[in-house]
Design a protein around this motif. Structure first.
Motif, PDB file in Angstrom:
ATOM      1  N   MET A   1       0.822  -1.206   0.000  1.00  0.00           N
ATOM      2  CA  MET A   1       0.000   0.000   0.000  1.00  0.00           C
ATOM      3  C   MET A   1       0.861   1.264   0.000  1.00  0.00           C
ATOM      4  O   MET A   1       0.513   2.264  -0.622  1.00  0.00           O
ATOM      5  CB  MET A   1      -0.926   0.006   1.221  1.00  0.00           C
ATOM      6  CG  MET A   1      -1.989  -1.081   1.182  1.00  0.00           C
ATOM      7  SD  MET A   1      -3.025  -1.039  -0.313  1.00  0.00           S
ATOM      8  CE  MET A   1      -2.285  -2.367  -1.280  1.00  0.00           C
ATOM      9  N   VAL A   2       1.993   1.219   0.690  1.00  0.00           N
ATOM     10  CA  VAL A   2       2.897   2.379   0.697  1.00  0.00           C
ATOM     11  C   VAL A   2       3.456   2.613  -0.708  1.00  0.00           C
ATOM     12  O   VAL A   2       3.484   3.748  -1.205  1.00  0.00           O
ATOM     13  CB  VAL A   2       4.028   2.167   1.713  1.00  0.00           C
ATOM     14  CG1 VAL A   2       5.089   3.260   1.579  1.00  0.00           C
ATOM     15  CG2 VAL A   2       3.473   2.160   3.137  1.00  0.00           C
ATOM     16  N   ILE A   3       3.888   1.541  -1.373  1.00  0.00           N
ATOM     17  CA  ILE A   3       4.446   1.672  -2.727  1.00  0.00           C
ATOM     18  C   ILE A   3       3.366   2.132  -3.712  1.00  0.00           C
ATOM     19  O   ILE A   3       3.613   3.006  -4.562  1.00  0.00           O
ATOM     20  CB  ILE A   3       5.062   0.342  -3.177  1.00  0.00           C
ATOM     21  CG1 ILE A   3       6.294   0.016  -2.325  1.00  0.00           C
ATOM     22  CG2 ILE A   3       5.449   0.397  -4.655  1.00  0.00           C
ATOM     23  CD1 ILE A   3       6.908  -1.329  -2.609  1.00  0.00           C
ATOM     24  N   ALA A   4       2.169   1.577  -3.590  1.00  0.00           N
ATOM     25  CA  ALA A   4       1.074   2.016  -4.463  1.00  0.00           C
ATOM     26  C   ALA A   4       0.765   3.488  -4.248  1.00  0.00           C
ATOM     27  O   ALA A   4       0.440   4.222  -5.202  1.00  0.00           O
ATOM     28  CB  ALA A   4      -0.174   1.164  -4.198  1.00  0.00           C
ATOM     29  N   SER A   5       0.884   3.926  -3.003  1.00  0.00           N
ATOM     30  CA  SER A   5       0.622   5.331  -2.689  1.00  0.00           C
ATOM     31  C   SER A   5       1.611   6.252  -3.393  1.00  0.00           C
ATOM     32  O   SER A   5       1.213   7.218  -4.061  1.00  0.00           O
ATOM     33  CB  SER A   5       0.689   5.533  -1.178  1.00  0.00           C
ATOM     34  OG  SER A   5       0.457   6.880  -0.837  1.00  0.00           O
ATOM     35  N   TYR A   6       2.901   5.954  -3.273  1.00  0.00           N
ATOM     36  CA  TYR A   6       3.910   6.775  -3.940  1.00  0.00           C
ATOM     37  C   TYR A   6       3.695   6.806  -5.457  1.00  0.00           C
ATOM     38  O   TYR A   6       3.764   7.867  -6.091  1.00  0.00           O
ATOM     39  CB  TYR A   6       5.306   6.227  -3.651  1.00  0.00           C
ATOM     40  CG  TYR A   6       5.783   6.405  -2.236  1.00  0.00           C
ATOM     41  CD1 TYR A   6       5.499   7.542  -1.513  1.00  0.00           C
ATOM     42  CD2 TYR A   6       6.560   5.416  -1.619  1.00  0.00           C
ATOM     43  CE1 TYR A   6       5.944   7.699  -0.209  1.00  0.00           C
ATOM     44  CE2 TYR A   6       7.021   5.573  -0.322  1.00  0.00           C
ATOM     45  CZ  TYR A   6       6.711   6.708   0.376  1.00  0.00           C
ATOM     46  OH  TYR A   6       7.170   6.869   1.657  1.00  0.00           O
ATOM     47  N   SER A   7       3.448   5.644  -6.027  1.00  0.00           N
ATOM     48  CA  SER A   7       3.288   5.551  -7.475  1.00  0.00           C
ATOM     49  C   SER A   7       2.095   6.369  -7.961  1.00  0.00           C
ATOM     50  O   SER A   7       2.179   7.097  -8.961  1.00  0.00           O
ATOM     51  CB  SER A   7       3.112   4.086  -7.900  1.00  0.00           C
ATOM     52  OG  SER A   7       4.200   3.291  -7.460  1.00  0.00           O
ATOM     53  N   GLY A   8       0.976   6.251  -7.246  1.00  0.00           N
ATOM     54  CA  GLY A   8      -0.217   6.988  -7.639  1.00  0.00           C
ATOM     55  C   GLY A   8      -0.051   8.492  -7.514  1.00  0.00           C
ATOM     56  O   GLY A   8      -0.529   9.255  -8.366  1.00  0.00           O
ATOM     57  N   ILE A   9       0.636   8.938  -6.445  1.00  0.00           N
ATOM     58  CA  ILE A   9       0.861  10.378  -6.266  1.00  0.00           C
ATOM     59  C   ILE A   9       1.687  10.933  -7.421  1.00  0.00           C
ATOM     60  O   ILE A   9       1.394  12.013  -7.967  1.00  0.00           O
ATOM     61  CB  ILE A   9       1.565  10.642  -4.916  1.00  0.00           C
ATOM     62  CG1 ILE A   9       0.643  10.283  -3.753  1.00  0.00           C
ATOM     63  CG2 ILE A   9       1.990  12.113  -4.811  1.00  0.00           C
ATOM     64  CD1 ILE A   9       1.322  10.296  -2.403  1.00  0.00           C
ATOM     65  N   PHE A  10       2.720  10.197  -7.820  1.00  0.00           N
ATOM     66  CA  PHE A  10       3.567  10.663  -8.928  1.00  0.00           C
ATOM     67  C   PHE A  10       2.776  10.738 -10.231  1.00  0.00           C
ATOM     68  O   PHE A  10       2.817  11.757 -10.941  1.00  0.00           O
ATOM     69  CB  PHE A  10       4.768   9.736  -9.087  1.00  0.00           C
ATOM     70  CG  PHE A  10       5.538   9.974 -10.358  1.00  0.00           C
ATOM     71  CD1 PHE A  10       6.306  11.114 -10.512  1.00  0.00           C
ATOM     72  CD2 PHE A  10       5.470   9.057 -11.399  1.00  0.00           C
ATOM     73  CE1 PHE A  10       7.004  11.342 -11.693  1.00  0.00           C
ATOM     74  CE2 PHE A  10       6.167   9.272 -12.580  1.00  0.00           C
ATOM     75  CZ  PHE A  10       6.937  10.421 -12.725  1.00  0.00           C
ATOM     76  N   LEU A  11       2.049   9.684 -10.550  1.00  0.00           N
ATOM     77  CA  LEU A  11       1.312   9.658 -11.818  1.00  0.00           C
ATOM     78  C   LEU A  11       0.259  10.760 -11.871  1.00  0.00           C
ATOM     79  O   LEU A  11       0.097  11.440 -12.903  1.00  0.00           O
ATOM     80  CB  LEU A  11       0.656   8.292 -12.010  1.00  0.00           C
ATOM     81  CG  LEU A  11       1.614   7.124 -12.287  1.00  0.00           C
ATOM     82  CD1 LEU A  11       0.849   5.811 -12.323  1.00  0.00           C
ATOM     83  CD2 LEU A  11       2.361   7.336 -13.597  1.00  0.00           C
TER      84      LEU A  11
END
Length: 484
Positions: free
Chosen positions: A103-113
């Motif tokens: 969930m932490v990694i998905a969070s970072y990825s989504g914020i960037f995109l």
């Protein structure tokens, strides 16, 4: 610290274990292992601070370019917080099913995109939709990180870990304030598309580093029956901290069979969170998070609107100074969390914040008086500083109040209640300004919230000494302590 991949898990029964996993983590102690986790997982606060201050700051430029009404400007910011609210609520079942790390990694990825996509928006509605999704990804990672932080840190140092990682929110604000200063000191004609691209960079870096180095919580792995993976994570922690516990064999927590659906898992977690023994404390803690978020994020939206008129010519620099004043608030929150009961810390924050709000309200009335001008600055810096005490203490209480199984759900609900306040705060501000013609009634309302919250604090238990059934050894003579 690389992602752990172990051999097939062995079957371990409670009788085979030699110690509680939390006792082993306590023996490992605090050191570089927690620093790795804090930077990689706690970076969610840095990305959060950067995104939220930026969106609040560029709304004036959006209003000019797209001819937005004041209400539409508030709705755009509210959409971000609505996304965060839904993300906070969703984080509990998703984290329990797929893992806190994911969930932490998905969070970072989504914020960037979403940061990259929003800078090419052609209309206000398109920008609003993308920022809503970006808010969802911000909210998805926060409860997951709070759970990891609590599970990999010895109890005596949990509040320190919380304070240090939440201070990264301030560094996110500082980064945005610096970028804004380089663009336009007066904040009247910001190049918002360029700013959005620049502020997506921290999330890109954190995504890359976390995918390579971030480990899952050993407590979560053990609860899922992945004992060898949990032991390997603990071994990695011990090597990094240069300590070796007396044993690495631990008692496996009770493992539930996975639910058939996320919905059934969510219902079971909600039953734990709103059990009759924790119902009132949950509501009070949710109310506390609602109050601090209403004040903090309402001010985060209001100050970029009012500072250009109150502090002529150097509004951007005052945003930077205001962000810096949050660090003393973090330090005070850490001290209170370490050396005072949790409820005492909340009372100190509420009393101080009400005084600073009063100073700000009085100080705006006469620009010629040096005393009132000093009260204006004292009130502004105090309102920026003191809410961080509550963020540290209340968020830590949100993971201490619940057992492991419902920890992310309970924490997510508390954060979601706060994000509800953050979501409506811009609209409340714009409505009050529209109805009254000024911004002062908004800050009077915030002062009323602090007084009301002060009377609710004593309805909560002292969570720093609270223990749950799944945290007490079967061989221990100590009886389980439940929330009362």
């Amino acid at each position: 610290m690389s992602k752990v991949e172990g051999p097939p898990d062995e079957e371990v029964t409670p009788e085979n274990g030699k110690a509680d996993l939390q006792d082993i983590i306590n023996q490992v102690g605090l050191g570089p292992a927690q620093i790795f986790w804090g930077v990689l997982g706690g970076g969610i606060w840095l990305a959060d601070g950067a995104e939220l201050l930026l969106v609040s700051s560029v709304t004036r430029s959006l209003q000019t370019e797209w001819h937005l009404t004041s209400y539409m400007k508030g709705i755009i910011v509210s959409a971000v917080y609505l996304g965060i609210l839904i993300g906070n609520y969703s984080s509990g079942p998703f984290s329990q099913r797929f893992g806190r790390r994911e969930m932490v990694i998905a969070s970072y990825s989504g914020i960037f995109l979403c940061g990259i996509l929003s800078c090419v928006s052609a209309s206000a509605l398109e920008f609003l939709a993308i920022r809503f999704v970006g808010g969802f990804f911000i909210g998805l990672g926060q409860p997951a990180w709070l759970a990891i932080s609590s599970e990999v840190t010895p109890p005596a140092w949990r509040i320190s870990m919380s304070a240090c990682t939440q201070s990264l929110f301030v560094f996110g604000e500082l980064y945005v304030s610096f970028v804004i200063m380089m663009d336009d000191m007066t904040m009247q004609a910001l190049h918002w598309r360029v700013l959005l691209r620049l502020c997506a960079l921290p999330s890109l870096c954190l995504t890359t580093l976390s995918m390579i180095y971030l480990n899952e919580s050993p407590v979560f792995l053990a609860q899922k029956g992945r004992i060898k993976e949990a032991r390997m994570v603990v071994e990695t922690m011990a090597r990094q901290n240069q300590t070796m516990p007396s044993t690495l064999s631990f008692r496996q927590p009770r493992v539930r069979q996975p639910d058939a659906s996320l919905l059934s898992q969510m219902r079971r977690q909600m039953a734990v969170v709103f059990h009759r023994s924790s119902f009132v404390p949950t509501l009070v803690l949710m109310g506390t998070c609602f109050t601090v978020n209403m004040i903090y994020f309402g001010s985060l939206f209001a100050f970029p609107q009012v500072l250009p008129t109150l502090m002529h010519g150097h509004a951007a620099s005052q945003l930077l100074v205001g962000a810096l004043w949050e660090l003393p608030g973090m330090a005070l929150g850490w001290l209170l969390g370490m050396y005072a009961p949790r409820k005492t810390g909340l009372k100190v924050y509420l009393t101080a914040l009400s005084c600073f709000l009063l100073c700000f309200i009085i100080g705006v009335h006469d620009e010629q008086s040096k005393l009132l001008k000093a009260m204006l600055y004292i009130g502004y810096y105090g309102v920026k500083s003191t809410p961080n005490i509550a963020f540290i203490i209340a968020f830590q209480m949100s993971v201490e109040l619940y057992p492991t199984e419902a920890r992310t759900m309970g924490s997510g609900l508390c954060l979601a209640s706060g994000r509800l306040a953050a979501m409506i705060a811009p609209m409340v501000y714009e409505c009050i300004v529209g109805w009254t013609g000024g911004f002062l009634p908004f800050f009077v309302l915030m002062a009323a919230f602090t007084v009301g919250n002060l009377y609710m604090v004593d309805l909560m238990p002292e969570t720093s000494t609270l223990k749950h059934d799944d945290e007490i050894s079967k061989d221990s003579p100590e009886k389980p302590v439940h929330v009362v």
